[in-house]
Motif scaffolding. Sequence first.
Motif, short mmCIF file in Angstrom:
data_model
loop_
_atom_site.label_atom_id
_atom_site.label_comp_id
_atom_site.label_asym_id
_atom_site.label_seq_id
_atom_site.Cartn_x
_atom_site.Cartn_y
_atom_site.Cartn_z
N HIS A 120 0.82 -1.20 0.00
CA HIS A 120 0.00 0.00 0.00
C HIS A 120 0.86 1.26 0.00
CE1 HIS A 120 -3.85 -1.96 0.44
NE2 HIS A 120 -3.38 -2.71 1.41
N THR A 121 0.29 2.33 -0.52
CA THR A 121 0.99 3.61 -0.55
C THR A 121 0.48 4.58 0.51
OG1 THR A 121 -0.52 4.46 -2.23
CG2 THR A 121 1.50 3.38 -3.01
N ASP A 122 -0.45 4.11 1.34
CA ASP A 122 -1.00 4.94 2.42
C ASP A 122 -1.37 4.02 3.59
OD1 ASP A 122 -2.01 7.12 3.84
OD2 ASP A 122 -3.16 7.90 2.15
N THR A 123 -1.92 4.57 4.63
CA THR A 123 -2.23 3.86 5.86
C THR A 123 -3.16 2.67 5.64
OG1 THR A 123 -2.07 5.97 7.02
CG2 THR A 123 -3.18 4.18 8.19
N TRP B 57 -4.65 -16.64 4.21
CA TRP B 57 -4.66 -15.34 3.53
C TRP B 57 -4.95 -14.22 4.51
CZ3 TRP B 57 -2.98 -15.03 -1.30
CH2 TRP B 57 -2.98 -16.20 -2.06
N LEU B 58 -4.32 -13.10 4.26
CA LEU B 58 -4.59 -11.86 4.98
C LEU B 58 -5.00 -10.84 3.92
CD1 LEU B 58 -4.33 -10.07 7.60
CD2 LEU B 58 -2.01 -9.56 6.80
N VAL B 59 -6.08 -10.13 4.17
CA VAL B 59 -6.48 -9.05 3.27
C VAL B 59 -6.44 -7.74 4.03
CG1 VAL B 59 -7.84 -10.38 1.62
CG2 VAL B 59 -8.93 -9.51 3.68
N THR B 60 -6.10 -6.67 3.33
CA THR B 60 -5.98 -5.36 3.95
C THR B 60 -6.79 -4.34 3.16
OG1 THR B 60 -3.97 -4.93 2.67
CG2 THR B 60 -3.69 -5.79 4.92
N ALA B 61 -7.27 -3.32 3.86
CA ALA B 61 -7.97 -2.19 3.25
C ALA B 61 -7.18 -0.94 3.60
CB ALA B 61 -9.39 -2.09 3.79
N SER B 62 -6.98 -0.06 2.63
CA SER B 62 -6.07 1.05 2.84
C SER B 62 -6.67 2.40 2.47
CB SER B 62 -4.81 0.83 1.99
OG SER B 62 -3.96 1.95 2.02
N LYS C 125 -7.19 3.62 -1.15
CA LYS C 125 -8.42 3.22 -1.87
C LYS C 125 -8.36 1.80 -2.42
CE LYS C 125 -8.77 7.96 -3.45
NZ LYS C 125 -8.70 8.82 -4.61
N THR C 126 -7.36 1.02 -2.01
CA THR C 126 -7.22 -0.34 -2.53
C THR C 126 -7.27 -1.37 -1.42
OG1 THR C 126 -4.81 -0.46 -2.38
CG2 THR C 126 -5.74 0.50 -4.40
N MET C 127 -7.50 -2.62 -1.81
CA MET C 127 -7.41 -3.77 -0.93
C MET C 127 -6.35 -4.68 -1.51
SD MET C 127 -10.38 -2.24 -0.76
CE MET C 127 -10.90 -2.69 -2.38
N ARG C 128 -5.58 -5.34 -0.64
CA ARG C 128 -4.53 -6.26 -1.08
C ARG C 128 -4.69 -7.58 -0.36
NH1 ARG C 128 -0.13 -4.20 -4.09
NH2 ARG C 128 0.05 -6.44 -4.42
N SER C 129 -4.25 -8.66 -1.00
CA SER C 129 -4.24 -9.96 -0.35
C SER C 129 -2.80 -10.44 -0.25
CB SER C 129 -5.09 -10.97 -1.13
OG SER C 129 -4.64 -11.11 -2.45
N GLY D 76 -3.16 -10.46 -4.80
CA GLY D 76 -4.10 -9.65 -5.55
C GLY D 76 -4.18 -8.21 -5.10
N ARG D 77 -4.58 -7.36 -6.02
CA ARG D 77 -4.84 -5.95 -5.75
C ARG D 77 -6.25 -5.66 -6.25
NH1 ARG D 77 -1.60 -1.23 -5.17
NH2 ARG D 77 -2.64 0.63 -5.94
N MET D 78 -7.09 -5.15 -5.36
CA MET D 78 -8.47 -4.84 -5.72
C MET D 78 -8.65 -3.33 -5.67
SD MET D 78 -9.69 -8.05 -3.48
CE MET D 78 -8.10 -8.02 -2.67
N GLU D 79 -9.08 -2.76 -6.79
CA GLU D 79 -9.25 -1.32 -6.92
C GLU D 79 -10.67 -1.01 -7.37
OE1 GLU D 79 -6.02 0.82 -8.93
OE2 GLU D 79 -5.16 -1.17 -9.27
N GLY D 80 -11.22 0.09 -6.89
CA GLY D 80 -12.56 0.48 -7.32
C GLY D 80 -13.23 1.50 -6.42
N HIS D 81 -12.77 1.61 -5.17
CA HIS D 81 -13.34 2.64 -4.29
C HIS D 81 -12.79 4.01 -4.70
CE1 HIS D 81 -15.57 0.20 -1.49
NE2 HIS D 81 -14.53 -0.59 -1.27
N THR D 82 -13.57 5.05 -4.47
CA THR D 82 -13.14 6.40 -4.81
C THR D 82 -12.73 7.21 -3.59
OG1 THR D 82 -15.43 7.20 -4.75
CG2 THR D 82 -14.57 6.45 -6.89
N HIS D 83 -12.74 6.57 -2.43
CA HIS D 83 -12.31 7.19 -1.17
C HIS D 83 -11.63 6.10 -0.35
CE1 HIS D 83 -12.50 9.68 2.46
NE2 HIS D 83 -12.83 10.69 1.66
#
Length: 103
Positions: free
Chosen positions: A5-8, A20-25, A28-32, A42-49
């Motif tokens: 991630h590039t932010d908190t 598996w561990l998933v993170t929300a940042s 605006k992305t989620m990673r596994s 994986g990298r999940m993108e789609g949130h705008t905030h």
Amino acid sequence: EPEWHTDTIMAMAYSSDSKWLVTASADKTMRSLATDSGMASGRMEGHTHHATGIVWLQDDKIASASGDGTVKIWNVTTGENVATFPVGSEITSLQRVDANSQR
């Protein structure tokens, strides 16, 4: 090695088998992450905030919450957004409640 991630990181959750561990940042992305190798997958993108919450729903599905007022369902294996539920206001966390659990 894939970029993390590039932010908190705002939230994280382990799969029921702890593989598996998933993170929300706030980026605006989620990673596994595979817990046995420590490798980002994986990298999940789609949130705008900011992505603010995350929970496992089943083996390959997670739900993420965001400050954009949506809850999104993702296939962790493919990174595909399979459903979006607009709530209308900022969501700060998610929690899964098992209907079969005892209180």
